[in-house]
Design a protein around this motif. Structure first.
Motif, PDB file in Angstrom:
ATOM      1  N   VAL A 204      -4.137   2.042   1.633  1.00 47.62           N
ATOM      2  CA  VAL A 204      -3.337   0.855   1.937  1.00 47.62           C
ATOM      3  C   VAL A 204      -2.168   0.750   0.962  1.00 47.62           C
ATOM      4  N   ALA A 205      -2.444   0.998  -0.317  1.00 51.35           N
ATOM      5  CA  ALA A 205      -1.389   0.929  -1.333  1.00 51.35           C
ATOM      6  C   ALA A 205      -0.304   1.967  -1.074  1.00 51.35           C
ATOM      7  N   VAL A 206      -0.694   3.191  -0.698  1.00 52.33           N
ATOM      8  CA  VAL A 206       0.283   4.243  -0.401  1.00 52.33           C
ATOM      9  C   VAL A 206       1.111   3.860   0.819  1.00 52.33           C
ATOM     10  N   THR A 207       0.469   3.292   1.832  1.00 53.50           N
ATOM     11  CA  THR A 207       1.194   2.870   3.036  1.00 53.50           C
ATOM     12  C   THR A 207       2.269   1.840   2.700  1.00 53.50           C
ATOM     13  N   ILE A 208       1.894   0.859   1.897  1.00 54.78           N
ATOM     14  CA  ILE A 208       2.827  -0.209   1.539  1.00 54.78           C
ATOM     15  C   ILE A 208       3.960   0.321   0.663  1.00 54.78           C
TER      16      ILE A 208
ATOM     17  N   ALA B 102      13.631  -5.543   0.160  1.00 55.69           N
ATOM     18  CA  ALA B 102      14.126  -4.172   0.238  1.00 55.69           C
ATOM     19  C   ALA B 102      15.149  -4.021   1.360  1.00 55.69           C
ATOM     20  N   ILE B 103      14.863  -4.580   2.530  1.00 52.38           N
ATOM     21  CA  ILE B 103      15.769  -4.439   3.676  1.00 52.38           C
ATOM     22  C   ILE B 103      17.078  -5.185   3.443  1.00 52.38           C
ATOM     23  N   VAL B 104      16.992  -6.402   2.892  1.00 49.32           N
ATOM     24  CA  VAL B 104      18.210  -7.151   2.598  1.00 49.32           C
ATOM     25  C   VAL B 104      19.047  -6.418   1.555  1.00 49.32           C
ATOM     26  N   GLY B 105      18.388  -5.840   0.545  1.00 49.44           N
ATOM     27  CA  GLY B 105      19.120  -5.091  -0.473  1.00 49.44           C
ATOM     28  C   GLY B 105      19.898  -3.926   0.120  1.00 49.44           C
TER      29      GLY B 105
ATOM     30  N   ILE C 256       9.629   2.151  -0.430  1.00 50.78           N
ATOM     31  CA  ILE C 256      10.456   3.194  -1.046  1.00 50.78           C
ATOM     32  C   ILE C 256      11.369   3.838  -0.005  1.00 50.78           C
ATOM     33  N   GLY C 257      10.821   4.141   1.161  1.00 50.12           N
ATOM     34  CA  GLY C 257      11.610   4.769   2.213  1.00 50.12           C
ATOM     35  C   GLY C 257      12.765   3.909   2.661  1.00 50.12           C
ATOM     36  N   ILE C 258      12.508   2.577   2.763  1.00 46.50           N
ATOM     37  CA  ILE C 258      13.566   1.663   3.195  1.00 46.50           C
ATOM     38  C   ILE C 258      14.593   1.466   2.089  1.00 46.50           C
ATOM     39  N   THR C 259      14.113   1.228   0.876  1.00 44.55           N
ATOM     40  CA  THR C 259      15.013   0.934  -0.237  1.00 44.55           C
ATOM     41  C   THR C 259      15.925   2.105  -0.577  1.00 44.55           C
ATOM     42  N   LEU C 260      15.374   3.313  -0.618  1.00 51.59           N
ATOM     43  CA  LEU C 260      16.139   4.493  -1.031  1.00 51.59           C
ATOM     44  C   LEU C 260      16.670   5.294   0.155  1.00 51.59           C
ATOM     45  N   ALA C 261      16.460   4.752   1.381  1.00 48.48           N
ATOM     46  CA  ALA C 261      16.932   5.427   2.599  1.00 48.48           C
ATOM     47  C   ALA C 261      16.397   6.851   2.686  1.00 48.48           C
ATOM     48  N   MET C 262      15.136   7.034   2.317  1.00 49.04           N
ATOM     49  CA  MET C 262      14.491   8.347   2.356  1.00 49.04           C
ATOM     50  C   MET C 262      13.559   8.387   3.566  1.00 49.04           C
ATOM     51  N   THR C 263      14.103   8.811   4.697  1.00 49.01           N
ATOM     52  CA  THR C 263      13.314   8.811   5.932  1.00 49.01           C
ATOM     53  C   THR C 263      12.111   9.745   5.858  1.00 49.01           C
ATOM     54  N   GLU C 264      12.223  10.807   5.041  1.00 48.08           N
ATOM     55  CA  GLU C 264      11.092  11.726   4.927  1.00 48.08           C
ATOM     56  C   GLU C 264       9.868  11.059   4.307  1.00 48.08           C
ATOM     57  N   VAL C 265      10.106  10.068   3.451  1.00 44.07           N
ATOM     58  CA  VAL C 265       8.995   9.338   2.834  1.00 44.07           C
ATOM     59  C   VAL C 265       8.221   8.552   3.885  1.00 44.07           C
TER      60      VAL C 265
ATOM     61  N   TRP D 220       7.357   9.493   6.716  1.00 42.86           N
ATOM     62  CA  TRP D 220       6.308  10.318   7.310  1.00 42.86           C
ATOM     63  C   TRP D 220       5.008  10.186   6.520  1.00 42.86           C
ATOM     64  N   ILE D 221       5.134  10.053   5.208  1.00 47.11           N
ATOM     65  CA  ILE D 221       3.946   9.815   4.377  1.00 47.11           C
ATOM     66  C   ILE D 221       3.332   8.470   4.745  1.00 47.11           C
ATOM     67  N   THR D 222       4.192   7.486   5.027  1.00 41.95           N
ATOM     68  CA  THR D 222       3.716   6.167   5.440  1.00 41.95           C
ATOM     69  C   THR D 222       2.871   6.272   6.702  1.00 41.95           C
ATOM     70  N   ILE D 223       3.360   7.015   7.679  1.00 45.05           N
ATOM     71  CA  ILE D 223       2.634   7.156   8.946  1.00 45.05           C
ATOM     72  C   ILE D 223       1.277   7.821   8.734  1.00 45.05           C
ATOM     73  N   VAL D 224       1.276   8.902   7.955  1.00 40.00           N
ATOM     74  CA  VAL D 224       0.018   9.612   7.687  1.00 40.00           C
ATOM     75  C   VAL D 224      -0.961   8.708   6.940  1.00 40.00           C
ATOM     76  N   ALA D 225      -0.474   8.010   5.901  1.00 41.54           N
ATOM     77  CA  ALA D 225      -1.338   7.125   5.116  1.00 41.54           C
ATOM     78  C   ALA D 225      -1.880   5.988   5.974  1.00 41.54           C
ATOM     79  N   PHE D 226      -1.042   5.467   6.864  1.00 38.78           N
ATOM     80  CA  PHE D 226      -1.486   4.374   7.742  1.00 38.78           C
ATOM     81  C   PHE D 226      -2.586   4.850   8.689  1.00 38.78           C
ATOM     82  N   VAL D 227      -2.400   6.024   9.289  1.00 39.05           N
ATOM     83  CA  VAL D 227      -3.422   6.564  10.205  1.00 39.05           C
ATOM     84  C   VAL D 227      -4.735   6.781   9.456  1.00 39.05           C
ATOM     85  N   LEU D 228      -4.647   7.365   8.270  1.00 40.84           N
ATOM     86  CA  LEU D 228      -5.857   7.609   7.472  1.00 40.84           C
ATOM     87  C   LEU D 228      -6.517   6.288   7.058  1.00 40.84           C
TER      88      LEU D 228
END
Length: 458
Positions: free
Chosen positions: A207-211, A401-404, A216-225, A227-235
């Motif tokens: 849960v912590a990794v998903t959050i 993060a999104i507003v920033g 991080i992905g939104i704030t730093l515009a790192m779309t590849e990150v 993918w880690i969110t999706i995997v962590a959420f499924v797990l």
């Protein structure tokens, strides 16, 4: 049913216990609102972009959100005295590190340590009324809501005064004063037996990794990150259904009303946190105000929340949480329309208009918490409140993060709101107009899908 629920807990001095909880809660809330005011100063000190400095708030909330659920689950097996002693001690250590921090990385580390300790407070503030005051839950939630609103009113002006006359580092030192509440809490909390705690550490980590990766992905515009969110959420979902003692019990999501309540609250609270993050930056960028002046502009709105908090709690008891919640969402929508239309006018006008959205904070909070407490059986209220708090805090982190990112990426001169003024304030008008759409979505979702039960769950 847990061992704690099988026997009645005797409290020697309920009034002093409530006072102690409210006192430490006030310090905890002020810790957040004070730092919101100082965000522009911190950005200036380390030459940071809005998306970078947003981690002072979003990083704190990210850890705070997961910690709130962990403490909530531990509260069923570990005594409140042990949780509070650990939480306040860790929080104080983080505050002292922040005070002497030589660079921005130490500031972020200090905020993380603060969050690890301070996330104990939601468990205390929202579970204590259910456990220790079952016959006065509505009244106590109203008191807690008013204290939180009062703290949010004092926080901006106190943060402005401290950072204005001294420096923003002294906000950390002020936060460390929360440790003085520890003796009062230890004296008035009842003695409870600590039983063996069964915590799903793997589920909590997923849960912590998903959050964290989402933010991080939104704030730093790192779309590849992401993918880690999706995997962590499924797990995390798989773990939720396969673990013997899952971090988040899957049966909670079989309750349609519960799902509607947490999604609706998620959207509304995201807008409220987004408001608290956006306004200080707007006042600095558009009006070039000092930190103290920012605090003074926000003070009337924050104090309106303080004044309406207790009355809102009483209103919940009188006409019902559902009606108060819908009314507060309607008022919040109107408030965002007003502030979106007046951005760019004089600071005095903006200060007056901020009253409308900010006064809705305690109304949304008190009515939302009471709705949740009423819909779940008593033996599921603790974990249910934990998930509720988790998603609310995550919504705050995401909104910051999104507003920033939006403030970094867009600088329109013509606002979408035809009532608003063109110029540097246009991007802020658009942000507040976006909040209007989100709150309306929350309102429509709640009014058309939520169905009030004839009898509360037992």
């Amino acid at each position: 049913m847990s061992l704690r629920e099988e026997k009645e807990i005797h409290i020697h001095n309920p009034k002093m216990l409530l006072f102690s909880i409210c006192f430490v809660l006030m310090f905890s809330v002020m810790n957040g609102t004070m730092f919101n005011i100082a965000i522009p100063d911190i950005a200036e000190s380390f030459n940071l972009l809005p998306s970078e400095v947003s981690w002072v708030m979003t990083g704190y909330i990210m850890i705070y959100s997961v910690g709130a659920l962990v403490y909530g689950k531990l509260a069923d097996t570990v005594s409140f005295k042990k949780l509070i002693t650990f939480g306040l001690t860790v929080f104080t250590i983080g505050s002292l590190i922040g005070f002497i921090a030589p660079n921005y990385y130490f500031v972020l580390a200090a905020r993380v340590i603060q969050a690890i300790g301070g996330s104990m407070m939601p468990a205390i503030a929202f579970i204590a009324p259910i456990r220790f005051f079952p016959n006065e839950r509505g009244k106590i939630l109203g008191i807690i809501s008013s204290v939180m609103a009062f703290a949010s009113g004092i926080g901006p002006i106190l943060g402005g005064v401290i950072a204005g006359f001294l420096t923003w580092q002294y906000l950390f030192l002020t936060s460390a004063l929360m440790i003085v509440t520890l003796p009062f809490l230890l004296k008035n909390l009842p003695d409870e037996e600590t039983v063996s705690a069964k915590l799903d550490y793997l589920g909590a980590a997923l849960v912590a990794v998903t959050i964290s990766t989402t933010i991080i992905g939104i704030t730093l515009a790192m779309t590849e990150v992401l993918w880690i969110t999706i995997v962590a959420f499924v797990l995390a979902v798989v773990r939720m259904f396969t673990a013997k003692h899952p971090f988040i019990p899957p049966h909670l999501f079989k309750n349609r009303n519960y799902i509607v309540a947490i999604i609706s609250s998620f959207l509304a609270v995201a807008c409220l946190f987004g408001l608290m993050f956006t306004v200080p930056i707007m006042l600095r960028d558009v009006y070039d105000l000092t930190t103290m002046q920012i605090g003074l502009v926000m003070f009337p709105g924050a104090m309106s929340a303080a004044l309406i908090g207790r009355k809102g709690g009483r209103l919940v008891d009188q006409i019902g949480a559902r009606k108060v919640y819908m009314m507060s969402l309607g008022l919040l929508t109107t408030g965002f329309v007003i502030i979106s239309s007046t951005v760019g006018l004089t600071p005095l006008i903006v200060s007056a208009m901020l009253v409308f959205p900010m006064m809705c904070f305690p109304l949304v909070q008190a009515s939302g918490a009471d709705i949740l407490a009423n819909m779940l059986p008593k033996h599921e209220t603790g974990v249910g409140m934990g998930v509720f708090n988790l998603l609310n805090f995550v919504s705050g982190a995401l909104s910051g993060a999104i507003v920033g990112v939006a403030l970094d990426s867009f600088s329109p001169q013509d606002p979408f709101n035809w009532l608003a003024i063109s110029g540097d304030s246009a991007v802020f008008s658009n942000v507040f107009l976006t909040f209007v759409g989100l709150v309306l979505t929350s309102f429509i979702l709640f009014i058309f899908i939520y169905r009030e039960r004839a009898h509360p769950a037992t």
